[in-house]
Design a protein around this motif. Structure first.
Motif, PDB file in Angstrom:
ATOM      1  N   GLU A  58       1.014  -0.677   0.260  1.00 15.47           N
ATOM      2  CA  GLU A  58      -0.027  -0.257   0.216  1.00 15.47           C
ATOM      3  C   GLU A  58       0.737   0.842  -0.097  1.00 15.47           C
ATOM      4  O   GLU A  58       1.569   1.162   1.245  1.00 15.47           O
ATOM      5  CB  GLU A  58      -0.880  -0.068   1.688  1.00 15.47           C
ATOM      6  CG  GLU A  58      -1.430  -1.208   1.162  1.00 15.47           C
ATOM      7  CD  GLU A  58      -3.213  -0.842   0.501  1.00 15.47           C
ATOM      8  OE1 GLU A  58      -3.438  -0.815  -0.246  1.00 15.47           O
ATOM      9  OE2 GLU A  58      -3.379  -2.482   0.305  1.00 15.47           O
ATOM     10  N   GLU A  60       0.984   5.654   0.039  1.00 14.75           N
ATOM     11  CA  GLU A  60      -0.030   6.703  -0.328  1.00 14.75           C
ATOM     12  C   GLU A  60       0.346   7.655  -1.705  1.00 14.75           C
ATOM     13  O   GLU A  60       1.736   7.989  -2.043  1.00 14.75           O
ATOM     14  CB  GLU A  60       0.268   8.108   1.356  1.00 14.75           C
ATOM     15  CG  GLU A  60      -0.726   7.229   2.409  1.00 14.75           C
ATOM     16  CD  GLU A  60      -2.125   6.903   2.047  1.00 14.75           C
ATOM     17  OE1 GLU A  60      -2.379   7.724   2.075  1.00 14.75           O
ATOM     18  OE2 GLU A  60      -2.309   5.562   2.776  1.00 14.75           O
ATOM     19  N   TRP A  91       6.216   2.443   2.487  1.00 14.29           N
ATOM     20  CA  TRP A  91       4.996   1.706   2.051  1.00 14.29           C
ATOM     21  C   TRP A  91       4.934   1.054   3.333  1.00 14.29           C
ATOM     22  O   TRP A  91       5.197   0.996   3.275  1.00 14.29           O
ATOM     23  CB  TRP A  91       5.078   1.111   0.723  1.00 14.29           C
ATOM     24  CG  TRP A  91       6.867   0.602   0.694  1.00 14.29           C
ATOM     25  CD1 TRP A  91       6.671  -0.962   1.035  1.00 14.29           C
ATOM     26  CD2 TRP A  91       8.029   0.849   0.876  1.00 14.29           C
ATOM     27  NE1 TRP A  91       7.989  -1.063   1.128  1.00 14.29           N
ATOM     28  CE2 TRP A  91       8.468  -0.586   1.235  1.00 14.29           C
ATOM     29  CE3 TRP A  91       8.891   1.640  -0.359  1.00 14.29           C
ATOM     30  CZ2 TRP A  91       9.773  -0.481   0.678  1.00 14.29           C
ATOM     31  CZ3 TRP A  91       9.797   1.512  -0.245  1.00 14.29           C
ATOM     32  CH2 TRP A  91      10.436   0.012   0.261  1.00 14.29           C
TER      33      TRP A  91
END
Length: 134
Positions: A58, A60, A91
């Motif tokens: 993931e 941003e 991350w």
């Protein structure tokens, strides 16, 4: 064709590269992970999606630092490709090769000996050039 790629910088100063599965175009060559920008996407959103699909991480949008781009000269029926490279220093999750191939962490010097697609050769040369921001 617009493509995004992420240069993930580990805490130890090594960079993540993905080795393409042997049965794909440029099979066996090392590249920065990423993929095509869909018609309905902006590049940074495509990068977030692609790195989640390919690596299971993931990220941003605020952590995606635009760095440089590379493009080919379309010839012999090959499509025009532009790759936008982003640097990622943060991350969530541990990168895994979810779509095949393998991952490796390399120093800039070690990337010199990796066989890479032509546009990734350009990107690594720019990223690791003396005085570059990477």
């Amino acid at each position: 064709m617009l493509v995004v790629a992420g240069a993930l910088l580990g805490e130890d100063g090594r960079w993540l590269m993905h080795r393409r599965p042997f049965d794909k175009h440029h099979g066996g060559l090392w590249e920065f992970p990423g993929g095509k920008v869909e018609v309905s996407e902006i590049p940074v959103k495509a990068l977030i999606r692609e790195l989640h699909e390919e690596l299971g991480i993931e990220i941003e949008a605020a952590d995606c630092e635009p760095f440089c781009f590379a493009e080919n000269s379309p010839e012999n029926g090959n499509p025009h490709i532009v790759i936008l490279l982003y640097i990622l220093r943060r991350w969530s999750g541990s990168p895994q090769a979810l779509e095949g191939g393998e991952l490796g962490w390399f120093t800039p010097a070690e990337t010199d000996s990796l066989a890479k697609p032509p546009l990734d050769e350009v990107l690594t040369a720019r990223l690791f050039a003396p005085g570059a921001e990477g």
